[in-house]
Structure formats: C-alpha cells, structure tokens
Design a protein around this motif. Structure first.
Motif, mmCIF file in Angstrom:
data_model
loop_
_atom_site.group_PDB
_atom_site.id
_atom_site.type_symbol
_atom_site.label_atom_id
_atom_site.label_comp_id
_atom_site.label_asym_id
_atom_site.label_seq_id
_atom_site.Cartn_x
_atom_site.Cartn_y
_atom_site.Cartn_z
ATOM 1 N N SER A 3 4.471 6.479 12.683
ATOM 2 C CA SER A 3 3.451 5.788 13.057
ATOM 3 C C SER A 3 2.877 4.949 11.793
ATOM 4 N N THR A 4 2.006 4.279 12.119
ATOM 5 C CA THR A 4 1.433 3.389 10.937
ATOM 6 C C THR A 4 0.067 4.017 10.589
ATOM 7 N N GLU A 49 4.315 6.446 6.506
ATOM 8 C CA GLU A 49 3.326 5.706 7.657
ATOM 9 C C GLU A 49 2.616 4.527 6.845
ATOM 10 N N ILE A 50 2.563 4.378 5.614
ATOM 11 C CA ILE A 50 1.766 3.276 5.014
ATOM 12 C C ILE A 50 2.712 2.254 4.939
ATOM 13 N N LEU A 51 3.968 2.608 4.651
ATOM 14 C CA LEU A 51 5.086 1.655 4.583
ATOM 15 C C LEU A 51 5.675 0.962 5.717
ATOM 16 N N ASN A 52 4.917 1.699 6.938
ATOM 17 C CA ASN A 52 5.761 1.443 8.003
ATOM 18 C C ASN A 52 4.507 0.121 8.918
ATOM 19 N N GLY A 54 1.430 -0.812 6.907
ATOM 20 C CA GLY A 54 -0.069 -0.579 6.679
ATOM 21 C C GLY A 54 -0.432 -1.375 5.776
ATOM 22 N N SER A 55 -1.710 -1.704 5.907
ATOM 23 C CA SER A 55 -2.511 -2.626 4.893
ATOM 24 C C SER A 55 -3.480 -1.593 4.141
ATOM 25 N N ILE A 112 -5.236 3.003 12.398
ATOM 26 C CA ILE A 112 -5.232 1.829 12.962
ATOM 27 C C ILE A 112 -6.262 1.574 13.973
ATOM 28 N N ALA A 113 -6.745 2.571 14.870
ATOM 29 C CA ALA A 113 -7.596 2.458 15.918
ATOM 30 C C ALA A 113 -9.099 2.125 15.364
#
Length: 143
Positions: A3-4, A49-52, A54-55, A112-113
């Motif tokens: 996941s991100t 997850e960050i490298l998938n 993410g910002s 993300i949400a």
C-alpha cells in the motif's frame, strides 16, 4: 502489492509554498543530483509504502498547504558520523487544499485517506487568505 503512505512535516521558517520552492533551489537543500531533499535523523520503517507513490505534505504556518512526490530515500552520513535519511523529492511543489495542523516534532506518517486533495491547476495560483480567516474557515470545516 504494497500500500502507499505519505509523510507530513513542518516546514519551519517557510512563509508560503513559494518560499519553500525558493529554499529548495539553494545548494544546501539539494543533493549532488540537483534534486531537493530533506535530511532527517530517523529512517522511515515503512519505506516500501512511502516509495510506492507517497508524497511529503508540508505544514506551512500551521496549515498543510503543499506536497511533493518522494522519489527515493538516500543514506547520508553526517560530519558527526551519524547515519541520516535524505528524503529525495520531485522539484514540483503541488498546492493542496488547506488543512489546519497543530505543531509536532519530526515527521509523521499520513494515511492516503487523511491526505488533503490537490488544488485544481487553475486554483494553484490563488491568493492566500489572511491567516485569521483561514483559521476561522478551518474551524467550521469549510477548508
């Protein structure tokens, strides 16, 4: 598939997303590849997850106002011999909807949400509201 997750960080000393962008063009804010980076002591445990996708969301003057896509995490060894993490960023700063955020230390994970949406491109150059009005609108849930 992973996941991100995003990160959130206070941009200390920054007045606007434009002053953040100006700082990031300085040599002290860039790596040898010319990309902006933020160096932090702690290495994120949720790196995959960050490298998938993410910002990093920037809190400026008490409000989340912008984000930058995270490209990679680089190891940096300081002059003191301590291992640090350089969060390497896309140069483009994307304006987001403004969300009030209380001060905190370091960086935090941001689901993300819970991440504010990007402003439409035509609104990215809107004038900023006076801080008092922005706080009042945030308090009643309008921004």
């Amino acid at each position: 598939m992973d996941s991100t997750i995003n990160l959130i960080k206070l941009s200390v000393g920054t007045e606007t997303p434009e002053t953040l962008a100006a700082w990031q063009t300085s040599p002290q804010a860039q790596g040898s590849d010319g990309l902006p980076r933020h160096i932090t002591r702690m290495w994120p445990r949720r790196e995959a997850e960050i490298l998938n996708g993410g910002s990093i969301f920037w809190v400026i003057k008490g409000f989340i106002q912008a984000r930058q896509k995270i490209i990679r995490l680089d190891e940096v060894i300081g002059d003191d011999g301590i291992r640090r993490c350089a969060i390497v960023l896309e140069p483009e700063i994307i304006r987001t909807s403004t969300v009030q955020k209380r001060p905190f230390q370091g960086w935090r994970y941001l689901n993300i949400a819970d991440s504010p949406p990007d402003l439409p491109k035509q609104r990215a150059d809107d004038d900023e509201l006076p801080q008092e009005l922005e706080i009042a609108l945030a308090d009643i849930g309008l921004i």
